[in-house]
Motif scaffolding. Structure first.
Motif: not given
Ligand code: AVJ
Length: 338
Positions: A73, A178, A181, A209-210, A302, A330
């Motif tokens: 990230e 993330s 999540g 976010f992942d 994820k 990512f």
């Protein structure tokens, strides 16, 4: 608001203002712990990871070789920050779950470079860890003379409802790492609704976010060789012991993390080593565990990019830009409030 009046201000130099908000009007402290340990299977909310020690442990996780999320990230942010600032224009920065705010510096740099910016730049970090907030605010104002920090020790819900007045024409909400999540589909819908309410048309949301990938890569990130993630997971019990006068025996619980493919999420659990009973006296709770019974302490979802974009768009946002790394591990997505 009632909640704001009950908040207390802590002492700081003029560029820093940090307020601690009560947990919220809706329920007393620890009600979520009672609910989670009363449920089958047992769960605990991930926000209890982050006492001072937990925030430090998470910091160590972000530097682990297996934990690709933070460094990926950060690379994306370094690449996109100027373009981000140009797209958003002069804005106050509000960050949910700011932690050490190390990555945020990349964003702050870009917004301070903005020609149109009239100093100071306002940064509003929101975090449940007062220690992390104090430390990051002090570091930021000494590094950036043109920055004003107005932080909130609060959950996201309470913080979003108590944002300080605007300085800039726009607000950029940052939700990085993330952390989204951690919320299941229903919780994230509620979360995005809260964010939408705190923003006005033309304001922006930057979401990190992942992305879904080979499960082995993901599982390794939550089962590091140095066992820092295990220590982070178990630290939640130490935190609960202190906060609620409890007697969790950390030697009788074990870290377990695995990828749940059907739900596309990592699950972190604490597994009871034997049959045992645990008390949290301040909550009047006695919880029984069978041998092998688990507490789920975290989910870490994820995502597929399109799914996330659609989920956010449903709350009155338009996707403005997207960024990723070369491996597409990512993603960062910039949304504009409609
Ligand atoms: C801070 C929620 C993004 O889910 O990866 C790291 C927390 N848990 N290792 C994540 C975490 C275990 C982290 N988030």
């Amino acid at each position: 608001m009632d909640r704001v009046q009950r908040a207390h201000s802590l002492h700081h130099p003029s560029e820093i203002n940090i307020r601690a908000l009560d947990a919220g009007e809706h329920e007393p402290d620890g009600a979520d712990v009672l609910r989670g340990l009363g449920a089958r299977p047992k769960t605990l909310p991930p926000k209890y990871f982050y006492d001072a020690q937990g925030s430090r442990l998470f910091d160590r996780i972000t530097a682990l070789p297996e934990y690709y999320l933070t460094r990926t990230e950060q690379l994306i942010l370094a690449d996109c920050a100027r373009r981000l600032a140009a797209l958003v224009g002069p804005a106050d920065l509000v960050e949910l779950g700011s932690g050490s705010a190390r990555k945020t510096r990349i964003v702050i740099d870009a917004f301070l470079e903005q020609a149109a910016l009239k100093a100071p730049l306002l940064y509003v970090p929101i975090d449940v860890s007062e220690a992390a907030l104090e430390e990051s605010a002090a570091g930021l104002v000494s590094a950036y003379p043109r920055l004003a920090v107005s932080g909130l020790v609060a959950t996201y819900e309470a913080g979003l409802a108590a944002l300080p007045p605007r300085l800039a024409p726009r607000r950029l909400m940052l939700f990085l790492g993330s952390t989204i999540g951690n919320l299941d589909a229903a919780e994230s819908a509620e979360f995005f609704a809260g964010v939408a309410k705190a923003l006005e048309p033309g304001d922006a949301l930057l979401l990190g976010f992942d992305l879904a990938k080979t499960p082995g890569i993901i599982e390794a990130a939550y089962n590091d060789a140095q066992n820092v993630t295990a220590a982070f997971n178990l630290n939640m019990l130490r935190h609960l012991n202190r906060r609620f006068d409890g007697d969790f025996d950390l030697a009788r619980f074990q870290h377990r993390a695995f990828f749940n493919a059907a739900a596309s999420r990592i699950e972190m659990h604490l597994v009871s080593a034997g049959a045992q009973q645990v008390r949290l006296r301040k909550l009047g709770l006695a919880a029984r565990f069978e041998a092998g019974e688990t507490i789920r302490t975290e989910i870490s979802r994820k995502f597929r990019f399109a799914d996330m974009a659609a989920a956010v768009a449903g709350h009155g946002f338009a996707l403005a830009e997207r960024w990723s790394d070369s491996q597409e591990w990512f993603a960062l997505a910039l949304f504009r409030k409609i």
